[in-house]
Design an enzyme around this catalytic site. Structure first.
Site, PDB file in Angstrom:
ATOM      1  N   GLY A  13     -61.787 117.676  15.450  1.00 29.35           N
ATOM      2  CA  GLY A  13     -62.208 119.007  15.909  1.00 29.35           C
ATOM      3  C   GLY A  13     -63.251 118.925  17.016  1.00 29.35           C
ATOM      4  O   GLY A  13     -63.646 117.837  17.441  1.00 29.35           O
ATOM      5  N   SER A  41     -54.092 116.809  11.148  1.00 27.04           N
ATOM      6  CA  SER A  41     -54.556 115.992  12.275  1.00 27.04           C
ATOM      7  C   SER A  41     -54.368 114.492  12.036  1.00 27.04           C
ATOM      8  O   SER A  41     -54.629 113.679  12.940  1.00 27.04           O
ATOM      9  CB  SER A  41     -56.035 116.262  12.556  1.00 27.04           C
ATOM     10  OG  SER A  41     -56.220 117.604  12.915  1.00 27.04           O
ATOM     11  N   CYS A 128     -76.012 126.283  14.142  1.00 23.25           N
ATOM     12  CA  CYS A 128     -76.303 125.973  15.543  1.00 23.25           C
ATOM     13  C   CYS A 128     -77.377 126.888  16.155  1.00 23.25           C
ATOM     14  O   CYS A 128     -78.297 126.411  16.821  1.00 23.25           O
ATOM     15  CB  CYS A 128     -75.026 126.048  16.375  1.00 23.25           C
ATOM     16  SG  CYS A 128     -73.973 127.463  16.002  1.00 23.25           S
ATOM     17  N   SER A 158     -67.549 127.830  21.668  1.00 24.21           N
ATOM     18  CA  SER A 158     -67.424 126.541  20.977  1.00 24.21           C
ATOM     19  C   SER A 158     -67.873 126.660  19.528  1.00 24.21           C
ATOM     20  O   SER A 158     -67.465 125.855  18.688  1.00 24.21           O
ATOM     21  CB  SER A 158     -68.253 125.470  21.698  1.00 24.21           C
ATOM     22  OG  SER A 158     -69.620 125.846  21.714  1.00 24.21           O
ATOM     23  N   HIS A 241     -75.195 127.918  23.652  1.00 25.70           N
ATOM     24  CA  HIS A 241     -75.739 129.156  23.106  1.00 25.70           C
ATOM     25  C   HIS A 241     -77.034 129.486  23.837  1.00 25.70           C
ATOM     26  O   HIS A 241     -77.813 128.595  24.172  1.00 25.70           O
ATOM     27  CB  HIS A 241     -76.110 128.968  21.625  1.00 25.70           C
ATOM     28  CG  HIS A 241     -74.950 129.017  20.679  1.00 25.70           C
ATOM     29  ND1 HIS A 241     -73.644 129.140  21.075  1.00 25.70           N
ATOM     30  CD2 HIS A 241     -74.925 128.984  19.310  1.00 25.70           C
ATOM     31  CE1 HIS A 241     -72.865 129.162  20.003  1.00 25.70           C
ATOM     32  NE2 HIS A 241     -73.606 129.069  18.919  1.00 25.70           N
TER      33      HIS A 241
END
Lengths: 339, 339
Positions: A13, A41, A128, A158, A241
């Site tokens: 990812g 994956s 985040c 993201s 961000h």
């Protein structure tokens, strides 16, 4: 120099890829490396230091004999995190699942590194937006104390993973071509739009993302008396961000003092020279590990308060960099798991 | 019904075009219409109610015999505004030039309509971000008083005029194509980026745009005791400004009370139903005249405070609609200029 057996869960990812990148850049002492993900994956090939690794499906035995597990986030954390910890692997987890668990340290290395020492197998990586805010807040906090924070975020796609990133491109192309826009990962068209809805709605009509910024910040700072109120917004930006932060301090702090303490603080790049058009922006903070801080102003409406504008790479300091920094602390403090 | 001789100065720009559109939609009683602009745009043809008008270069005699002059903004206001007023034309001016002049009313029709009555020839249209904020603030103010406002803006490129709009498209195409991005109207690439720099930097390192939100709001509200601090940011959105507003009220107001007073207030569309993914967004507020208000929450960090999220079309309510509403008030109150 000792080397460690590292497993990355969710390796394929957006965050997983970035973890590999950061491990390599930081010359993390990786001995064995195992890359895991969901069955979807499995079989993918990924590069690390020039060698090709095949992604395996995560299973309980994936963790046998490993030293450090870096979980990129998602459902795997809950499913495999405790199990990995039981096997003596130190889990550094980017999901929100364990962050508020009083048995789990929640760590931003520039802010509360010592919390790594009391882990019981799992160390949580904060949200985040929280990480990006708490680094400059800690610099202010140590110098002048903090009573209250009002924050508005400008969050990159993201944060919604690789699909979020590709959806911004798809939506943008569709709008430019006059084609229909089909939202999948986002609630609405994200190109040329803003969506004030990140994660699910919870009590008082705040989103979970907004509560994360409140609760995680208090936990990381070890101070429940800090008042924090947040409005979180998705913007059509790829991977950094930004945040507009108003901080009410306990004692008066001038803008000059704030610049001084912020410039000295680890992990911060002070970018505050308006006359030369220098201020943090998503464009230039992307692919960097630091939190960029600028537009520092004494609040004209309140005596003991400051405004600042902050930008940092969501996949880097907001996720992968912070996780790898925690792994470095685990090694530095010698607190690997016991097998 | 009486009809009026209307001149639009700066007719060919983004705001000027929108003024024509709004005059037509609102069935403003336009008798004669004259369209003016700089020599650069003179000769252009524009449509109004199906008729073609040729844009003329603005000269002092352009105003002879006119009733109402709508200035879209820019240098023409300073050059021709006082002259037009002397000739007995009521000037409604979208530039920042006269806004803080104590001899000039600064009007948002939902907030301080009566101020139109004391004009001396010029009435100023406030800054776009100010208009969009002050409408919901007035609803709150009347019900609970306001001590302090912390606002962060997310401003569309239309605020930089037609060139701003085309530059967002150009930059976006360049990024997608991997071509070099050349900023002209903006300081940096605006596609997939945020620029915390609108208008020039002034005292205390606030931008002029930020000071406008502070000073104009106090003037419109007739209350210099309101503390307002602003951070203004350009975002890659075409034509709706959004704002994250934290309001500290004098008496406690619940979110339910706030929703009630906001829903009833003229010019506001309450869009606040998170469970059904209803909240203001630039995408859906574009091409509307109202201010969309939602994400209303009691502030979890302070007892007498609220958070809200607001979006409105910058060219409409932020400029053209507000100007035409002022012209309507001039007619309603019978306060045209004296010739």
């Amino acid at each position: 120099m000792a080397q460690y057996k590292v497993i990355v869960v969710g390796a394929s990812g957006a965050v997983g890829q970035e973890i590999l990148q950061v491990l390599e850049e930081k010359k993390f002492p990786v001995g064995d490396l195992k890359l895991c993900a969901t069955s979807r994956s499995a079989g993918k090939e990924m590069l690390f230091k020039g060698n090709t690794y095949k992604v395996e499906e995560t299973t309980p035995s994936s963790f046998d004999g490993m030293d450090i597990a870096l979980f990129a986030g998602g459902a795997a954390s809950k499913e495999f995190g405790p199990l990995a910890a039981e096997k003596g692997v130190v889990v550094i987890d980017n999901s929100s699942h364990f962050r508020l668990d009083p048995e789990v340290p929640l760590v931003v290395p520039e802010v509360n590194p010592e919390d790594v020492k009391w882990h019981k197998g799992i160390i949580a990586n904060p949200n985040c937006s929280t990480i990006i805010m708490v680094v400059p807040l800690k610099a202010i906090y140590d110098a002048a104390g903090i009573k209250r924070v009002v924050v508005s975020t400008y969050q990159a796609v993201s944060g919604a993973g690789a699909e979020g990133i590709s959806e911004l491109t798809e939506h943008t192309k569709a709008v430019l071509a006059g084609d229909e826009v089909v939202p999948a990962k986002f609630q609405y068209q994200i190109a040329f739009n803003l969506i004030p809805h990140i994660d699910v709605f919870q009590e008082m009509d705040y989103t979970k993302e907004e509560w994360k910024m409140v609760k995680e910040t208090c936990k990381i700072m070890h101070d429940d008396t800090i008042g924090i109120t947040a409005t979180t917004v998705r913007v059509p930006v790829y991977r950094s961000h930004s945040e507009s932060i108003n901080v009410e301090t306990k004692r008066k702090m001038t803008a000059a003092e704030a610049r001084e303490v912020l410039a000295k603080f680890p992990g911060i790049i002070l970018e505050d020279d308006p006359s030369n058009k220098k201020y943090p922006m998503p464009l230039f903070s992307s692919n960097h590990d630091e939190v960029f801080v600028g537009r520092i102003r004494e609040d004209n409406s309140l005596d003991h308060a400051l405004n600042m504008w902050v930008a940092a790479d969501q996949l880097r300091k907001g996720a992968a960099t912070n996780a790898v920094q925690i792994a470095e602390l685990v090694i530095k403090y010698g607190c690997l798991g016991k097998r």
